[in-house]
Design a protein around this motif. Structure first.
Motif, PDB file in Angstrom:
ATOM      1  N   THR A 163      -1.239  10.647   0.214  1.00 14.73           N
ATOM      2  CA  THR A 163      -1.985  11.347  -0.854  1.00 14.73           C
ATOM      3  C   THR A 163      -3.131  10.484  -1.391  1.00 14.73           C
ATOM      4  O   THR A 163      -3.119   9.252  -1.280  1.00 14.73           O
ATOM      5  CB  THR A 163      -1.061  11.670  -2.046  1.00 14.73           C
ATOM      6  N   ALA A 164      -4.062  11.194  -2.001  1.00 18.25           N
ATOM      7  CA  ALA A 164      -5.197  10.515  -2.634  1.00 18.25           C
ATOM      8  C   ALA A 164      -4.714   9.626  -3.780  1.00 18.25           C
ATOM      9  O   ALA A 164      -5.243   8.539  -4.009  1.00 18.25           O
ATOM     10  CB  ALA A 164      -6.198  11.549  -3.148  1.00 18.25           C
ATOM     11  N   GLY A 165      -3.666  10.077  -4.470  1.00 20.70           N
ATOM     12  CA  GLY A 165      -3.114   9.300  -5.585  1.00 20.70           C
ATOM     13  C   GLY A 165      -2.583   7.956  -5.108  1.00 20.70           C
ATOM     14  O   GLY A 165      -2.855   6.916  -5.718  1.00 20.70           O
ATOM     15  N   THR A 191       3.382   6.038  -6.908  1.00 15.22           N
ATOM     16  CA  THR A 191       2.769   6.610  -8.110  1.00 15.22           C
ATOM     17  C   THR A 191       3.796   7.039  -9.151  1.00 15.22           C
ATOM     18  O   THR A 191       3.455   7.338 -10.284  1.00 15.22           O
ATOM     19  CB  THR A 191       1.898   7.832  -7.741  1.00 15.22           C
ATOM     20  N   ILE A 192       5.078   7.128  -8.732  1.00 16.35           N
ATOM     21  CA  ILE A 192       6.082   7.590  -9.701  1.00 16.35           C
ATOM     22  C   ILE A 192       7.132   6.535 -10.055  1.00 16.35           C
ATOM     23  O   ILE A 192       7.701   6.553 -11.143  1.00 16.35           O
ATOM     24  CB  ILE A 192       6.802   8.878  -9.225  1.00 16.35           C
ATOM     25  N   ARG A 243      -5.686   0.956  -3.785  1.00 13.73           N
ATOM     26  CA  ARG A 243      -7.004   0.301  -3.847  1.00 13.73           C
ATOM     27  C   ARG A 243      -7.132  -0.459  -5.159  1.00 13.73           C
ATOM     28  O   ARG A 243      -7.609  -1.596  -5.194  1.00 13.73           O
ATOM     29  CB  ARG A 243      -8.119   1.334  -3.707  1.00 13.73           C
ATOM     30  N   ALA A 244      -6.630   0.181  -6.230  1.00 11.99           N
ATOM     31  CA  ALA A 244      -6.717  -0.447  -7.548  1.00 11.99           C
ATOM     32  C   ALA A 244      -5.920  -1.749  -7.594  1.00 11.99           C
ATOM     33  O   ALA A 244      -6.272  -2.687  -8.302  1.00 11.99           O
ATOM     34  CB  ALA A 244      -6.217   0.514  -8.620  1.00 11.99           C
ATOM     35  N   LYS A 245      -4.846  -1.782  -6.796  1.00 11.09           N
ATOM     36  CA  LYS A 245      -4.004  -2.995  -6.799  1.00 11.09           C
ATOM     37  C   LYS A 245      -4.492  -4.037  -5.782  1.00 11.09           C
ATOM     38  O   LYS A 245      -3.851  -5.057  -5.571  1.00 11.09           O
ATOM     39  CB  LYS A 245      -2.537  -2.642  -6.483  1.00 11.09           C
ATOM     40  N   ILE A 261       6.776  -3.911  -6.554  1.00  8.19           N
ATOM     41  CA  ILE A 261       7.026  -4.563  -5.252  1.00  8.19           C
ATOM     42  C   ILE A 261       5.724  -4.638  -4.448  1.00  8.19           C
ATOM     43  O   ILE A 261       5.374  -5.693  -3.900  1.00  8.19           O
ATOM     44  CB  ILE A 261       8.111  -3.791  -4.453  1.00  8.19           C
ATOM     45  N   VAL A 262       4.991  -3.526  -4.430  1.00 10.16           N
ATOM     46  CA  VAL A 262       3.749  -3.505  -3.662  1.00 10.16           C
ATOM     47  C   VAL A 262       2.769  -4.540  -4.223  1.00 10.16           C
ATOM     48  O   VAL A 262       2.143  -5.303  -3.471  1.00 10.16           O
ATOM     49  CB  VAL A 262       3.135  -2.080  -3.667  1.00 10.16           C
ATOM     50  N   VAL A 263       2.678  -4.611  -5.548  1.00  9.80           N
ATOM     51  CA  VAL A 263       1.778  -5.588  -6.178  1.00  9.80           C
ATOM     52  C   VAL A 263       2.200  -7.012  -5.780  1.00  9.80           C
ATOM     53  O   VAL A 263       1.369  -7.854  -5.422  1.00  9.80           O
ATOM     54  CB  VAL A 263       1.784  -5.422  -7.726  1.00  9.80           C
ATOM     55  N   ALA A 264       3.513  -7.253  -5.798  1.00 12.72           N
ATOM     56  CA  ALA A 264       4.016  -8.589  -5.438  1.00 12.72           C
ATOM     57  C   ALA A 264       3.683  -8.927  -3.985  1.00 12.72           C
ATOM     58  O   ALA A 264       3.262 -10.044  -3.674  1.00 12.72           O
ATOM     59  CB  ALA A 264       5.528  -8.649  -5.661  1.00 12.72           C
TER      60      ALA A 264
END
Ligand code: C2E
Ligand code: MG
Ligand code: MG
Length: 633
Positions: A585-587, A555-556, A593-595, A563-566
Motif C-alpha cells: 500500500t501507499a501508506g 501502519t497499524i 520512506r519517512a523512516k 522493529i522496522v526503525v531499529a
C-alpha cells in the motif's frame, strides 16, 4: 612225567593236575590240563596211574580277549574328558569316572553313595528328575539334558548328559550317564545370540528384538486392559555433529543418548536402537496415553541437557512419534510404522516435540510421497520457470534489481508456488539441482536483458542453506558465471536469516569466497531469525531484507514500526543496504520512506512476472514518479 614222580603218585595215591602247553600233531600249541591219578585193583593195591588231558585252548583265548576288552573299557572311561557315571535305580552314584575331578574338582571316590541330584542347580533339578524318571520308565533318552552343577570351588558349570538304562544288564545293573562340560560352548552360543539381537555400538536391543518384545507385549495386553506405547525417537541435530566433529564423537554421543534414554524409562520398558540416530522405546503396561506423554516429556528434557563429549558440550534435541496399542495398530510392524510417521510429522512441525499418531498422518504421508515422485520427475523434465519481481529505489522510483522467484509448472496441477515444494526439495536434496537450474537461468536472463539494451540491473537469486553446504558450490557458481558471461557484480544471492544463523564454519568460509568473487550477499526475511549483531558483522553481507511480516502491519502496529526503525538504523550503522519486502500500500510506502528506508519491493510496485511480461516496465526510466515526494534521507 618223571619216574620218581610216578613212583610218588603210586605211593601217595594223590591226584595231580597241571596246566601245560604242548604241540599237537600239526605243530600247533595247545593249552591243556593234565589230570593224573592212581587206580587200584580190587584188593586196594595200586594197580597203575591214569592220565587225562583236557584241551582248553579255546576257553583260554576267550578269557584273554575278555580281560583285554575290560581293561580297554576301564582305560577308556577313566581317561575320557566326559564324565561317566553309573547310578542305581534311586539315582545314587555307584560308579564315577575320574574325570569328575578334572571337570568339577570332586574326588570320584567321595561321590560314591551320594545322590546324583545333590549338586544340581535348584532351577534345573526338576528337569533332571523328570529325565531320570523317563529313563527308568522308557530305558532311553532321546535328547541330552542341560543343567548347571556346582564345582568343588563353588562356581557353576553347565553340563550336558545323556543316559541309558542298563538296570537289566547283569554286568552293569545301573543307569549309565555320559556327561560333558558345555559351559564354553554355551557362552559362545549366548554371545552369538546376543550379537544377533543387540546393537554393537550401544548394546541396546536391536529392531528384531524390539519386534519380538512388541509381539510379547501384544499377547500380554490382550489378556489385560492395559495399553502400551511404541515411541520412535530421532535425534534432531545428530547428523550435523557427526559430519562436522567426526564419527568418534558421533558414536560417543549415541552411547550417551542410549544411557539417558535408559534412565528415563522404567525397568520393564524396552529401548532399542533402530540404526543411525533413531531409537525405539516400548512403554509397557500403560493405563492411558498420559503415561506416554509423561515419558516423552521426560525424554525430551533428558536429551536437551548438554552432553559432554570429548571435553566439549554438545547440544541436541529429539523428535518423538508415539503409537498406542491397540488404537494405532494391532501388530508390531504397523505400530512401528505409525510411530515413525508421527515422529516425521513432529519433526516437520518444528523439532524437539512429541506427536501422537493420527490416521490423517498416513494420508499426508501418501500425499507427500506422491509429491516427491512428481517433483523428481519435474527436476528430470525441467518443469520450472522463473518470474521476476523488481526492487525499487524509493528515491528515484527506478528499478535497481530483479529478484528471481521459481515456479513449478506442473502439467497436472498448473503453477505450484515455492512454499509448496521448496521445503520438500530441501529435505530430499532436490534443491541442489533446482537451485542450480534457477541460478543458471537467472544469470542467462540478466545477460539477455543487457544484450537487449536494458540498463544494468542486478538479478537476485534465493539460495538454500543446502546449496551453500555443498563443497562444490563455489566452483559451480564460478562456472555458471563463466558460461553465461554475466558480470559477478550483477548477481546477488539471498539467504534467509534463520539459515544464515545455522551455518557451520565451512559455509561461512564459502560465503567469504563468494563475496570475494564480487557477488553481493543479502540476508532475506530479516528480523525473524534472531541473529546477533556480532555474528552479522563477521559475515560478508551487503544487504538486509526486512521481512514482509513487519511491513504488513507497519501502519497499524507500533511494535512493527519500532522493529522496522531499529533494523533500518542498525543497517545504517553496519553500513548495509536495507530493503523492505512486501510493500502493498501507499501508506506502507510513505511510512517506510519517512523512516529512512531507501529500497522496497512488493505488489504495490509489481507482482512477480515473467521476463517477457516485465519488458515494458524494464524499459521505463522510472517505475513511479517520485518528483513530488520528499526524498528519503
Ligand atoms: P522471498 O525470497 O522472501 O520472496 C518474496 C516472496 O514474497 C515471494 O513469494 C513474492 O511473490 C512474495 N511477495 C512479493 N511482494 C509481496 C507483497 O507485496 N505481498 C505479499 N503478500 N507477498 C509478496 P514466492 O514467490 O511465493 O516465494 C516464496 C519464497 O520461496 C521466497 O521468499 C523464497 O524464500 C522461496 N523461493 C522462491 N524462489 C526460490 C528459489 O529459486 N530458490 C530458493 N531456495 N527459494 C526460493
Ligand atoms: Mg528472497
Ligand atoms: Mg523474503
Amino acid at each position: 612225567m618223571a619216574e620218581d614222580e610216578a613212583a610218588n603218585l603210586l605211593i601217595s595215591g594223590k591226584t595231580v593236575a597241571a596246566e601245560d602247553v604242548i604241540a599237537d600233531g600239526k605243530g600247533n600249541m595247545r593249552h591243556i590240563i593234565r589230570h593224573i591219578s592212581r587206580f587200584t585193583s580190587s584188593d586196594g593195591s595200586a594197580a597203575g596211574i591214569i592220565g587225562v588231558l583236557t584241551d582248553f585252548t579255546d576257553f583260554k583265548q576267550v578269557t584273554q580277549a575278555l580281560e583285554a576288552s575290560e581293561g580297554r573299557f576301564k582305560a577308556l572311561t577313566e581317561s575320557a574328558m566326559d564324565i561317566v557315571t553309573v547310578l542305581d535305580e534311586g539315582g545314587v552314584i555307584i560308579y564315577q569316572s575320574p574325570s569328575v575331578m578334572h571337570l568339577l574338582g570332586h574326588d570320584p571316590q567321595e561321590m560314591l553313595g551320594r545322590s546324583q541330584f545333590e549338586l544340581v542347580h535348584r532351577d534345573d533339578a526338576a528337569a533332571m528328575r523328570g529325565m531320570f524318571r523317563e529313563l527308568i520308565e522308557h530305558g532311553e533318552m532321546t535328547q541330552p539334558i542341560e543343567f548347571r552343577v556346582r564345582t568343588k570351588a563353588g562356581s557353576w558349570r553347565t553340563l550336558e548328559s545323556i543316559g541309558k538304562n542298563c538296570l537289566d544288564i547283569p554286568e552293569v545293573r545301573g543307569i549309565i550317564v555320559n556327561t560333558r562340560d558345555v559351559t564354553d560352548r554355551k557362552a559362545i552360543q549366548q554371545r552369538i545370540q546376543h550379537l544377533a539381537y543387540h546393537d554393537a555400538l550401544t548394546n541396546l536391543p536391536n529392531r528384531s528384538l524390539m519386534q519380538d518384545r512388541i509381539s510379547q507385549a501384544i499377547s500380554r495386553a490382550e489378556r489385560s486392559t492395559k495399553k502400551f506405547a511404541v515411541m520412535f525417537i530421532d535425534i534432531d541435530n545428530f547428523k550435523n555433529i557427526n559430519d562436522t566433529l567426526g564419527h568418534d564423537v558421533g558414536d560417543e554421543l549415541l552411547r550417551q543418548v542410549a544411557t539417558r534414554l535408559t534412565d528415563s524409562v522404567r525397568a520393564h520398558d524396552t529401548i532399542a536402537r533402530q540404526g543411525g540416530d533413531e531409537f525405539i522405546v516400548l512403554l509397557d503396561r500403560l493405563e492411558g496415553h498420559q503415561g506416554a506423554t509423561r515419558v516423552a516429556q521426560k525424554i525430551l528434557d533428558a536429551l536437551r541437557t548438554a552432553f559432554s563429549v570429548s571435553d566439549a558440550d554438545q547440544h541436541v534435541s529429539g523428535s518423538i512419534g508415539i503409537a498406542l496399542y491397540p488404537d494405532d495398530g494391532h501388530d508390531a510392524p504397523t505400530l512401528l510404522k505409525n510411530a515413525d510417521t508421527a515422529m516425521f510429522h513432529g519433526k516437520a512441525q518444528g523439532k524437539n516435540t512429541y506427536q501422537f499418531f493420527t490416521p490423517q498422518m498416513n494420508i499426508a504421508v501418501k500425499r507427500r510421497a506422491a509429491m516427491e515422485s512428481n517433483l523428481r520427475a519435474a527436476v528430470k523434465n525441467g518443469d520450472f520457470s522463473l518470474v521476476y519481481q523488481p526492487q525499487i529505489d524509493l528515491n528515484s522510483g527506478e528499478i535497481v534489481a530483479l529478484e528471481a522467484l521459481v515456479r513449478w509448472v506442473s502439467a497436472q496441477s498448473g503453477t505450484i508456488m515455492p512454499s509448496e515444494f521448496i521445503p520438500l526439495a530441501e529435505e530430499t536434496g532436490l534443491i541442489n539441482e533446482i537451485g542450480q537450474w534457477v541460478l543458471r537461468e537467472a544469470c542467462l536472463q540478466a545477460q539477455r536483458w543487457l544484450d537487449a539494451g536494458f540498463p544494468r540491473r542486478r538479478v537476485a537469486v534465493n539460495l538454500s542453506a543446502r546449496q551453500l553446504a555443498d563443497k562444490q558450490f563455489v566452483g559451480l557458481l564460478a562456472s555458471i558465471l563463466d558460461d553465461t558471461k554475466l558480470d559477478p557484480s550483477l548477481l546477488e544471492l539471498e539467504i534467509t536469516e534463520s539459515q544464515v544463523m545455522r551455518q557451520g564454519e565451512g559455509s561461512i568460509s564459502r560465503l567469504n569466497e563468494i563475496a570475494s568473487m564480487g557477488i553481493q550477499l543479502a540476508v532475506d526475511d530479516f528480523g525473524t531469525g534472531y541473529s546477533s549483531l556480532s555474528y552479522l558483522k563477521r559475515l560478508p553481507i551487503s544487504k538486509l531484507k526486512i521481512d514482509q511480516s513487519f511491513v504488513r502491519d507497519i501502519t497499524i502496529d507500533p511494535n512493527d514500526t519500532a522493529i522496522v526503525v531499529a533494523i533500518i538504523s542498525m543497517a545504517k550503522s553496519l553500513d548495509l543496504e536495507v530493503i523492505a519486502e512486501g510493500i502493498e500500500t501507499a501508506g506502507q510506502l510513505t511510512l517506510l520512506r519517512a523512516k529512512g528506508c531507501r529500497m522496497g519491493q512488493g505488489f504495490y510496485f509489481s507482482v512477480p512476472m515473467s521476463a517477457n511480461d516485465l519488458a515494458p516496465l524494464l524499459a521505463a526510466s522510472s517505475v513511479f514518479d517520485y518528483s513530488l515526494a520528499v526524498p528519503v534521507t
